[in-house]
Design a protein around this motif. Structure first.
Motif, PDB file in Angstrom:
ATOM      1  N   ASP A  32       0.764  -1.245   0.156  1.00 40.70           N
ATOM      2  CA  ASP A  32       0.104   0.034   0.185  1.00 40.70           C
ATOM      3  C   ASP A  32       0.937   1.149  -0.030  1.00 40.70           C
ATOM      4  OD1 ASP A  32       0.633  -1.167   2.479  1.00 40.70           O
ATOM      5  OD2 ASP A  32      -0.832   0.295   3.523  1.00 40.70           O
ATOM      6  N   VAL A  33       1.279   1.456  -1.255  1.00 35.00           N
ATOM      7  CA  VAL A  33       2.501   2.644  -1.222  1.00 35.00           C
ATOM      8  C   VAL A  33       2.030   3.810  -1.033  1.00 35.00           C
ATOM      9  CG1 VAL A  33       4.008   1.198  -2.896  1.00 35.00           C
ATOM     10  CG2 VAL A  33       2.493   2.466  -3.712  1.00 35.00           C
ATOM     11  N   GLY A  34       0.589   4.160  -1.159  1.00 41.01           N
ATOM     12  CA  GLY A  34       0.095   5.597  -1.220  1.00 41.01           C
ATOM     13  C   GLY A  34       0.730   6.420  -0.125  1.00 41.01           C
ATOM     14  N   ARG A  35       0.528   5.600   1.220  1.00 44.73           N
ATOM     15  CA  ARG A  35       0.962   6.396   2.333  1.00 44.73           C
ATOM     16  C   ARG A  35       2.523   7.009   2.337  1.00 44.73           C
ATOM     17  NH1 ARG A  35       2.007   1.907   6.915  1.00 44.73           N
ATOM     18  NH2 ARG A  35       2.446  -0.239   5.476  1.00 44.73           N
ATOM     19  N   PHE A  36       3.253   6.210   1.646  1.00 43.73           N
ATOM     20  CA  PHE A  36       4.797   6.562   1.563  1.00 43.73           C
ATOM     21  C   PHE A  36       4.749   7.727   0.428  1.00 43.73           C
ATOM     22  CE2 PHE A  36       4.691   1.813   2.028  1.00 43.73           C
ATOM     23  CZ  PHE A  36       5.065   1.636   3.341  1.00 43.73           C
ATOM     24  N   LEU A  37       4.161   7.626  -0.597  1.00 41.51           N
ATOM     25  CA  LEU A  37       4.360   8.532  -1.649  1.00 41.51           C
ATOM     26  C   LEU A  37       3.575   9.814  -1.208  1.00 41.51           C
ATOM     27  CD1 LEU A  37       3.617   6.502  -4.726  1.00 41.51           C
ATOM     28  CD2 LEU A  37       5.900   6.997  -3.779  1.00 41.51           C
ATOM     29  N   PRO A 242      -0.245  -4.036  -8.464  1.00 35.61           N
ATOM     30  CA  PRO A 242      -0.744  -2.758  -7.888  1.00 35.61           C
ATOM     31  C   PRO A 242      -1.791  -3.286  -6.823  1.00 35.61           C
ATOM     32  CG  PRO A 242      -0.654  -2.160 -10.106  1.00 35.61           C
ATOM     33  CD  PRO A 242      -0.228  -3.753  -9.990  1.00 35.61           C
ATOM     34  N   MET A 243      -1.887  -2.303  -5.961  1.00 37.09           N
ATOM     35  CA  MET A 243      -2.671  -2.754  -4.753  1.00 37.09           C
ATOM     36  C   MET A 243      -3.915  -2.587  -5.390  1.00 37.09           C
ATOM     37  SD  MET A 243      -2.833  -2.664  -1.256  1.00 37.09           S
ATOM     38  CE  MET A 243      -4.298  -2.147  -0.020  1.00 37.09           C
ATOM     39  N   GLN A 316      -5.179  -4.970   5.038  1.00 36.39           N
ATOM     40  CA  GLN A 316      -4.484  -5.823   5.514  1.00 36.39           C
ATOM     41  C   GLN A 316      -4.424  -7.112   4.716  1.00 36.39           C
ATOM     42  OE1 GLN A 316      -4.593  -6.604   9.756  1.00 36.39           O
ATOM     43  NE2 GLN A 316      -5.248  -4.240   9.989  1.00 36.39           N
ATOM     44  N   LEU A 317      -5.314  -7.488   4.239  1.00 35.46           N
ATOM     45  CA  LEU A 317      -5.502  -8.803   3.532  1.00 35.46           C
ATOM     46  C   LEU A 317      -4.759  -8.381   2.199  1.00 35.46           C
ATOM     47  CD1 LEU A 317      -9.276  -9.629   3.517  1.00 35.46           C
ATOM     48  CD2 LEU A 317      -7.543 -10.832   4.786  1.00 35.46           C
ATOM     49  N   ALA A 318      -4.783  -7.483   1.346  1.00 43.12           N
ATOM     50  CA  ALA A 318      -4.101  -7.098   0.211  1.00 43.12           C
ATOM     51  C   ALA A 318      -2.520  -7.027   0.405  1.00 43.12           C
ATOM     52  CB  ALA A 318      -4.512  -5.829  -0.578  1.00 43.12           C
ATOM     53  N   ARG A 319      -2.019  -6.729   1.534  1.00 46.80           N
ATOM     54  CA  ARG A 319      -0.654  -6.752   1.929  1.00 46.80           C
ATOM     55  C   ARG A 319      -0.008  -8.253   1.842  1.00 46.80           C
ATOM     56  NH1 ARG A 319      -1.346  -2.918   7.199  1.00 46.80           N
ATOM     57  NH2 ARG A 319      -1.113  -0.791   6.111  1.00 46.80           N
ATOM     58  N   ILE A 320      -0.717  -9.122   1.906  1.00 42.61           N
ATOM     59  CA  ILE A 320      -0.475 -10.510   1.984  1.00 42.61           C
ATOM     60  C   ILE A 320      -0.853 -11.407   0.903  1.00 42.61           C
ATOM     61  CG2 ILE A 320       0.347 -10.680   4.307  1.00 42.61           C
ATOM     62  CD1 ILE A 320      -2.208 -12.113   4.853  1.00 42.61           C
TER      63      ILE A 320
END
Length: 444
Positions: A32-37, A242-243, A316-320
């Motif tokens: 979930d890269v949105g929080r970093f970008l 992608p997420m 959380q499910l998508a992270r794995i």
């Protein structure tokens, strides 16, 4: 130079964003890269590098997606050899970030064979190191995730790698990826960040001079390995899509062919739930338990309370790698079939003293070594799903279920209900408190 760390408590991990004079370096981003970008945009920095320390075993990486969306250079350990374009990081071959910023790869095998840490130099002086799953705060990354056959060899390599990092200047800031709550650590980690000097003083593993003794310590009491871990490395090698969207449709009933996961609070689940559903109340580790207990990657329908936000659960499910979330069914408290009872510490202890009472302890083996209740039937929570209910438990009588806090006990209770048992969950306390209560308040 400034470093912002992004904690993901349920996985026990953290990603890092380094900024220096308008340039940014992102390290070990999750999917979930949105929080970093967004954080990089808020700081008005241009991402120069996206660094991966290793092929992660505990989550799907967002590194390739972050690099694609920003134009940053994607850097992975040279020996990782993933099936997509990247810059290979070779040992001590510096990467120039401009404005006096240098990233120096340091090969630190042990957690994985290809593992690489990154030393950050400003004007030629080491100021920080991103150590991934190598040197951690008060411990080290575990070497057994790739199987017992390779564990001792990797443990000996980890011994060398920790000493390689310990040779950095004492003031060098240490930013690991794995930390407290991660099943990638060899033992309980402490703080999330540290310095090389603090680790030289406080990390017991750095005081072990012999590689074989070090390996013995690292492998002496390994924690269980979550079932979904075996799917993460191959996915990160081949490439992660992608997420997916976190918005899911509202459903009147579970989607056919999907596994039903109830994420409502345990108090709601106990009063009524859909027959056959898994009960994993939403918390930081929701995704980890879902990934451990459900068949990997198969379709899921969520059950939530009216108005309960499901975006966190889907994330959380998508992270794995659980991308096929068919939708959500809204179920008010008390609707559905009654499931199990909740009991506070005093009531639970009184029930346990009754003739014929039976107690199921679903904690990890390492937790049991610290404190036990005499007569308890012991089965670690995931083994309840894979091996079934212990034969010692009688379905004709209530089963008292406990863990450390009540969270795992409530997950176990949902499975016991599915199998025809009548569970009573100790909530708001755990085995330690129960043992103390039984000790100081003996039966009359």
């Amino acid at each position: 130079m400034d470093v912002t760390s992004f904690r993901t408590p349920g996985l026990g991990d953290q990603s890092h964003l380094l900024t220096h004079e308008g340039a940014g370096v992102l390290v070990d981003p999750q999917r979930d890269v949105g929080r970093f970008l967004d954080a990089a945009a808020e700081r008005d920095v241009e991402l120069r590098f996206v660094l991966e320390t290793h092929l992660h075993n505990d989550y799907l990486s967002g590194a390739a997606e972050a690099a694609r969306r920003t134009g940053a250079e994607l850097v992975l350990p040279a020996a990782a050899a993933p099936a997509y374009r990247h810059t290979p990081a070779f040992h001590l071959e510096d990467l120039d970030g401009g404005a006096g910023l240098t990233v120096r790869p340091v090969h630190t095998p042990g957690h994985t064979p290809e593992h690489t840490s990154y030393v950050v130099l400003v004007d030629g002086e080491p100021v920080a190191v991103f150590s991934g799953g190598s040197l951690l705060v008060a411990t080290a990354g575990r070497p057994d995730l790739l199987g017992p056959e390779r564990a001792r060899s990797l443990a000996r390599l980890q011994h060398l790698s920790l000493r390689r990092l310990a040779a950095l200047p004492p003031a060098t800031e240490l930013y690991p990826t794995h930390g407290a709550g991660s099943f990638c650590t060899a033992s309980d980690a402490g703080r999330h960040t540290s310095t090389i000097g603090a680790e030289l003083k406080d990390n017991p593993l750095l005081g072990v001079a012999d590689a074989e003794e070090f390996a013995d310590r690292l492998l002496a009491d390994p924690m269980p390995i979550p079932a979904f871990y075996r799917h993460m490395g191959p996915a990160n090698t081949l490439g992660v899509p992608p997420m997916p969207s976190v918005a899911v449709p509202e459903l009147a009933e579970p989607a056919p062919g999907s596994h039903v996961v109830d994420l409502r609070p345990r108090s709601s689940q106990a009063r009524g739930r859909l027959p056959g559903s898994y009960g994993i109340e939403l918390d930081d580790d929701f995704g980890s338990w879902a990934g451990w207990l459900l068949p990997y990657g198969e379709p899921v329908t969520l059950v939530a309370e009216p108005g309960q936000d499901t975006a966190e659960a889907v994330t959380q499910l998508a992270r794995i790698g659980f991308d096929d979330v068919r939708g959500v069914v809204r179920l008010p408290a008390g609707a559905g079939a009654p499931a199990y009872e909740l009991a506070g510490l005093r009531d639970f202890a009184e029930r346990l003293r009754r003739p014929g009472a039976q107690l199921l302890d679903v904690r990890m083996p390492g937790e049991r070594e610290q404190v036990r209740v005499e007569g308890a039937v012991e089965r670690f929570l995931p083994e309840l799903f894979t091996e079934g209910v212990p034969d010692a438990l009688d379905p004709a009588r209530p089963v008292l279920v406990a863990c450390a806090t009540g969270r795992r006990a409530s997950i176990a209770a949902a499975e016991l209900t599915r199998r025809g048992y009548r569970p009573v969950v100790l909530t708001g306390a755990g085995i330690a408190e129960l043992a103390e209560t039984l000790r100081v308040s003996p039966a009359p």
